[in-house]
Design a protein around this motif. Structure first.
Motif, PDB file in Angstrom:
ATOM      1  N   ASP A 165      24.074 -16.897 -57.840  1.00 45.02           N
ATOM      2  CA  ASP A 165      23.786 -16.101 -59.051  1.00 45.02           C
ATOM      3  C   ASP A 165      25.013 -15.328 -59.553  1.00 45.02           C
ATOM      4  O   ASP A 165      24.876 -14.251 -60.130  1.00 45.02           O
ATOM      5  CB  ASP A 165      22.632 -15.125 -58.800  1.00 45.02           C
ATOM      6  CG  ASP A 165      21.292 -15.838 -58.677  1.00 45.02           C
ATOM      7  OD1 ASP A 165      21.228 -17.044 -58.969  1.00 45.02           O
ATOM      8  OD2 ASP A 165      20.305 -15.186 -58.302  1.00 45.02           O
ATOM      9  N   ARG A 166      26.214 -15.890 -59.347  1.00 44.44           N
ATOM     10  CA  ARG A 166      27.445 -15.213 -59.764  1.00 44.44           C
ATOM     11  C   ARG A 166      27.972 -15.844 -61.051  1.00 44.44           C
ATOM     12  O   ARG A 166      28.487 -16.968 -61.037  1.00 44.44           O
ATOM     13  CB  ARG A 166      28.505 -15.310 -58.661  1.00 44.44           C
ATOM     14  CG  ARG A 166      28.160 -14.454 -57.468  1.00 44.44           C
ATOM     15  CD  ARG A 166      29.236 -14.458 -56.423  1.00 44.44           C
ATOM     16  NE  ARG A 166      30.561 -14.211 -56.991  1.00 44.44           N
ATOM     17  CZ  ARG A 166      31.695 -14.519 -56.363  1.00 44.44           C
ATOM     18  NH1 ARG A 166      31.673 -15.079 -55.168  1.00 44.44           N
ATOM     19  NH2 ARG A 166      32.856 -14.261 -56.935  1.00 44.44           N
ATOM     20  N   PRO A 167      27.850 -15.126 -62.189  1.00 40.80           N
ATOM     21  CA  PRO A 167      28.325 -15.676 -63.470  1.00 40.80           C
ATOM     22  C   PRO A 167      29.810 -16.022 -63.461  1.00 40.80           C
ATOM     23  O   PRO A 167      30.217 -17.010 -64.081  1.00 40.80           O
ATOM     24  CB  PRO A 167      28.029 -14.561 -64.476  1.00 40.80           C
ATOM     25  CG  PRO A 167      27.007 -13.709 -63.827  1.00 40.80           C
ATOM     26  CD  PRO A 167      27.229 -13.827 -62.359  1.00 40.80           C
ATOM     27  N   ASP A 168      30.657 -15.237 -62.764  1.00 37.78           N
ATOM     28  CA  ASP A 168      32.091 -15.513 -62.749  1.00 37.78           C
ATOM     29  C   ASP A 168      32.382 -16.865 -62.099  1.00 37.78           C
ATOM     30  O   ASP A 168      33.215 -17.638 -62.587  1.00 37.78           O
ATOM     31  CB  ASP A 168      32.860 -14.396 -62.036  1.00 37.78           C
ATOM     32  CG  ASP A 168      32.404 -14.186 -60.587  1.00 37.78           C
ATOM     33  OD1 ASP A 168      31.194 -14.352 -60.305  1.00 37.78           O
ATOM     34  OD2 ASP A 168      33.262 -13.856 -59.744  1.00 37.78           O
ATOM     35  N   VAL A 169      31.662 -17.194 -61.042  1.00 34.78           N
ATOM     36  CA  VAL A 169      31.852 -18.484 -60.372  1.00 34.78           C
ATOM     37  C   VAL A 169      31.365 -19.610 -61.279  1.00 34.78           C
ATOM     38  O   VAL A 169      32.009 -20.659 -61.379  1.00 34.78           O
ATOM     39  CB  VAL A 169      31.104 -18.498 -59.015  1.00 34.78           C
ATOM     40  CG1 VAL A 169      31.178 -19.865 -58.367  1.00 34.78           C
ATOM     41  CG2 VAL A 169      31.662 -17.428 -58.091  1.00 34.78           C
ATOM     42  N   MET A 170      30.231 -19.382 -61.978  1.00 34.64           N
ATOM     43  CA  MET A 170      29.702 -20.416 -62.881  1.00 34.64           C
ATOM     44  C   MET A 170      30.633 -20.657 -64.064  1.00 34.64           C
ATOM     45  O   MET A 170      30.798 -21.790 -64.505  1.00 34.64           O
ATOM     46  CB  MET A 170      28.294 -20.032 -63.343  1.00 34.64           C
ATOM     47  CG  MET A 170      27.275 -20.174 -62.235  1.00 34.64           C
ATOM     48  SD  MET A 170      25.606 -19.997 -62.805  1.00 34.64           S
ATOM     49  CE  MET A 170      25.276 -18.345 -62.317  1.00 34.64           C
ATOM     50  N   ARG A 171      31.260 -19.595 -64.558  1.00 37.29           N
ATOM     51  CA  ARG A 171      32.225 -19.759 -65.655  1.00 37.29           C
ATOM     52  C   ARG A 171      33.412 -20.607 -65.196  1.00 37.29           C
ATOM     53  O   ARG A 171      33.881 -21.479 -65.912  1.00 37.29           O
ATOM     54  CB  ARG A 171      32.700 -18.395 -66.162  1.00 37.29           C
ATOM     55  CG  ARG A 171      31.716 -17.719 -67.071  1.00 37.29           C
ATOM     56  CD  ARG A 171      32.331 -16.482 -67.751  1.00 37.29           C
ATOM     57  NE  ARG A 171      31.275 -15.538 -68.004  1.00 37.29           N
ATOM     58  CZ  ARG A 171      30.930 -14.531 -67.193  1.00 37.29           C
ATOM     59  NH1 ARG A 171      31.601 -14.286 -66.108  1.00 37.29           N
ATOM     60  NH2 ARG A 171      29.920 -13.746 -67.495  1.00 37.29           N
ATOM     61  N   ARG A 172      33.906 -20.329 -63.976  1.00 38.04           N
ATOM     62  CA  ARG A 172      35.021 -21.121 -63.452  1.00 38.04           C
ATOM     63  C   ARG A 172      34.592 -22.570 -63.263  1.00 38.04           C
ATOM     64  O   ARG A 172      35.368 -23.499 -63.519  1.00 38.04           O
ATOM     65  CB  ARG A 172      35.531 -20.531 -62.135  1.00 38.04           C
ATOM     66  CG  ARG A 172      36.394 -19.302 -62.329  1.00 38.04           C
ATOM     67  CD  ARG A 172      37.194 -18.943 -61.097  1.00 38.04           C
ATOM     68  NE  ARG A 172      36.395 -18.553 -59.941  1.00 38.04           N
ATOM     69  CZ  ARG A 172      35.902 -17.327 -59.762  1.00 38.04           C
ATOM     70  NH1 ARG A 172      36.138 -16.365 -60.653  1.00 38.04           N
ATOM     71  NH2 ARG A 172      35.195 -17.051 -58.694  1.00 38.04           N
ATOM     72  N   ALA A 173      33.355 -22.789 -62.805  1.00 44.40           N
ATOM     73  CA  ALA A 173      32.852 -24.154 -62.627  1.00 44.40           C
ATOM     74  C   ALA A 173      32.783 -24.873 -63.965  1.00 44.40           C
ATOM     75  O   ALA A 173      33.170 -26.046 -64.071  1.00 44.40           O
ATOM     76  CB  ALA A 173      31.479 -24.127 -61.964  1.00 44.40           C
TER      77      ALA A 173
END
Length: 196
Positions: A165-173
């Motif tokens: 549930d980490r938006p920063d990780v999803m943005r990088r993905a």
């Protein structure tokens, strides 16, 4: 008549087999004064006088049991075993029991009634609000606050869990999938700097 074989019911005044009477250890003969049928009728009248309703006893074939929810007599193969019940079977048939457990689970875990869950799915037109392709079947919630966010497909719900549930990780993905590889730079032992 032989008292060991039959007994007179004090309510209907009929001589009936001793099997027609419930046991009562406080009476001299060890049996109730009224036959089971008269006792059941007396109980029903008493309950109705108090404004309560009593279920009507429905005859059920041998090897079957009647489910109080769907009101169908089903064979024992459609019931779960329950050693603690008087007849050895659960109170509800497998199908009704599964539905009751499902309703209880969503109420207990997410605070959602079946109507509220159906309204959420209808609001999303029945599809996952991330991929917009698969059916919405899994309730998604914030693991910190417990707040329900929506209803997703299995894959999207699992993906959010994998990304913790980490938006920063999803943005990088997402950036990675678009072809922009984020290569961190080592600035000190164990410390990396990410490009902005």
């Amino acid at each position: 008549m032989n008292d060991a074989v039959s007994k007179k019911c004090s309510a209907c005044q009929q001589f009936l087999p001793v099997g027609a009477f419930a046991s009562n250890s406080s009476r001299p003969d060890g049996l109730q004064a009224n036959c089971r049928e008269c006792a059941a009728e007396y109980y029903r009248r008493r309950q109705e006088a108090q404004g309560k309703t009593v279920r009507v006893k429905v005859p059920v074939p041998r090897g079957h049991k009647r489910c109080p929810q769907c009101e169908q007599a089903k064979p024992h193969s459609e019931w779960e075993h329950n050693k603690s019940s008087s007849d050895g079977w659960s109170s509800y048939c497998r199908e009704c029991r599964a539905e009751r457990n499902r309703i209880s689970y969503f109420k207990r875990k997410y605070g959602l009634s079946p109507a509220e869950l159906d309204a959420m799915v209808a609001e999303q037109q029945g599809i996952c609000c991330i991929c917009l392709a698969a059916p919405a079947e899994h309730v998604d919630h914030c693991h910190e606050t417990g707040r329900v966010r929506g209803v997703l497909c299995f894959s999207c719900n699992a993906a959010l869990g994998q990304f913790k549930d980490r938006p920063d990780v999803m943005r990088r993905a997402a950036t990675y999938l678009e072809g922009n590889a984020w290569k961190p730079t080592l600035v000190a032992p164990g410390v990396y700097q990410l490009p902005s």
